[in-house]
Design an enzyme around this catalytic site. Structure first.
Site, PDB file in Angstrom:
ATOM      1  CB  THR A   1      -5.381   3.499 -21.303  1.00 26.90           C
ATOM      2  OG1 THR A   1      -5.365   3.580 -22.681  1.00 26.90           O
ATOM      3  CG2 THR A   1      -6.860   3.898 -20.871  1.00 26.90           C
TER       4      THR A   1
ATOM      5  CD  GLU B   1      -4.044   4.342   0.736  1.00 27.18           C
ATOM      6  OE1 GLU B   1      -2.915   3.680   0.817  1.00 27.18           O
ATOM      7  OE2 GLU B   1      -5.131   4.064   0.997  1.00 27.18           O
TER       8      GLU B   1
ATOM      9  CE1 TYR C   1      -4.319   0.010  -0.188  1.00 25.95           C
ATOM     10  CE2 TYR C   1      -4.177  -1.715   1.468  1.00 25.95           C
ATOM     11  CZ  TYR C   1      -5.096  -1.159   0.348  1.00 25.95           C
ATOM     12  OH  TYR C   1      -6.437  -1.382   0.034  1.00 25.95           O
TER      13      TYR C   1
END
Ligand code: DSN
Length: 416
Positions: free
Chosen positions: A224, A54, A52
């Site tokens: 993308t 963030e 993780y």
């Protein structure tokens, strides 16, 4: 590869083998699809999926970012260099999420945004009414010129003057001509709008120098990473330095929580590949292949929207063949030629069974196919179209498709 899945989960293992084989044995012409390298696949399946992160490099909300910070910084720097951008955010989970983040960065709910209407080749997130972008914003939509089936920049300018949008979107998902990003930039400037380019379909061509780059003419650009750019499924936003903070904030914490670090790792690898000479050759060949395929199809009497292509994509109008897109797409799929049915400009038919088929050349080019193979593909296309109801003819075409595919093995397949 897949050894542990084989041991642990036979159901999924068998399906993975079948999908590998399907991708090897078919001529994949969906213009937004491709084959990524083994390196990109390894990065996507790496230990970074366990982490993780963030926040952004050097400013995270979780510890243990010694490596993630370095990887994300490499991805950012490679994106900036490849496209000549001041700033890059490589965290958006997908193109749609990136696009919504851009609107929230540059407009308030209810503000006017202006993009190409979906039936004319725009994306859902360019303000189409069923998308959140058409519901939360006041979306006005431009169309193509009815005679040329091309963008009509004078009409777009007129519409922009009339509606004074906060954001003007350039870019498309089913448009086969060069887009004049400079003109879009000038129109946006004239009406005080932000110019937002969605270059998802053509990012690989731009990286290869085979299509003009929107970055100098747009305030913000999304893409993308998995279409012609040939990276993992993900997205990026590029922008001028003055917009960097608002873009980052709109992505995290505005739209998303933890970034997918395994995807970002794979984006870094793909961007490294996209800066090589061999990628430039691939990008140029994609365009040459599409031009040849369009030409051959026209020789077989197929109507190509706008009379040809400048990029990787061909939109076919099947009305002259007395057929709708779905029927032909399904027959082609049975023969191992994978396409998608698509609306054509001013389509009289319904979107779920429209009058067109959309094809493109990135995936077949990655396999090494060139102009000669485009001729064969056009012949096979014609053969299936003339025999949509004939199972024997389709089986016969399927054999030829397999034969062609066997001569151009998928470069980095996990299964041989
Ligand atoms: N679904 C993509 C395409 O096929 O063009 C657009 O996001």
């Amino acid at each position: 590869m897949y050894r542990d899945i084989q041991r642990q989960d036979q159901n999924i293992y068998q399906l993975l083998l079948q999908e590998e084989k399907r991708q090897q044995d078919s001529i994949r012409l969906i213009p937004s699809e491709n084959y990524v390298s083994k390196a990109v696949r390894e990065a996507t399946g790496s230990c970074l999926t366990n982490k993780y992160s963030e926040g952004y490099p050097q400013k995270r909300y979780y510890e243990g970012q010694q490596i993630t910070d370095q990887i994300e910084t490499i991805a950012i720097e490679r994106a900036k260099k490849l496209f000549g951008a001041d700033h890059a955010c490589v965290q958006p989970y997908s193109g749609s999420v990136a696009n919504v983040a851009v609107y929230t960065a540059f407009a308030e709910p209810g503000d006017t945004i202006m993009g190409l209407a979906l039936p004319f080749g725009g994306h859902l997130t360019h303000g189409w009414k069923v998308s959140v972008t058409g519901k939360f914003f006041n979306a006005v939509q431009y169309e193509l010129d009815p005679d040329s089936d091309r963008l009509d920049y004078d009409a777009i300018e007129k519409m922009a003057i009339q509606h004074k949008p906060k954001v003007i979107v350039s870019g498309a998902t089913a448009y086969s001509r060069i887009i004049d990003f400079e003109r879009f930039g000038a129109i946006a400037k004239k009406v005080g709008a932000f110019h937002f380019c969605d270059m998802a379909h053509i990012a690989g061509l731009i990286a290869a120098g085979a299509h003009p780059n929107p970055v100098p003419y747009a305030d913000v650009v999304s893409t993308t990473t998995h279409k012609s750019l040939r990276g993992p499924r993900g997205a990026m936003i590029l922008c001028k330095e003055e917009h960097a903070k608002r873009v980052n904030k709109a992505v995290f914490p505005g739209m998303q929580g933890g970034p997918h670090m395994h995807t970002i790792t794979a984006i870094a690898v793909a961007l490294g590949e996209a800066s090589t000479d061999s990628f430039k050759q691939y990008g140029r060949q994609v365009v040459k292949n599409a031009a040849r395929l369009a030409q051959k199809l026209m020789e077989f009497g197929f109507d190509i929207v706008s009379g040809g292509t400048d990029n990787h994509l061909i939109l076919m109008d099947l009305r002259s063949k007395g057929m709708l897109g779905k029927k032909l797409a399904k027959a082609l799929d049975s023969a191992g030629i994978v396409t998608n049915y698509n609306t054509i400009p001013n389509d009289p038919a319904k979107p779920f069974n429209p009058s067109g088929i959309r094809i493109g050349t990135p995936a077949v080019t990655t396999r090494g196919m060139k102009e000669e193979q485009m001729d064969t593909i056009a012949e096979l296309f014609n053969e299936v179209t003339a025999n949509v109801e004939d199972e024997n003819a389709i089986a016969n075409a399927a054999e030829k498709v397999k034969q062609l595919c066997s001569q151009f093995p998928v470069p980095d397949s996990f299964v041989s």
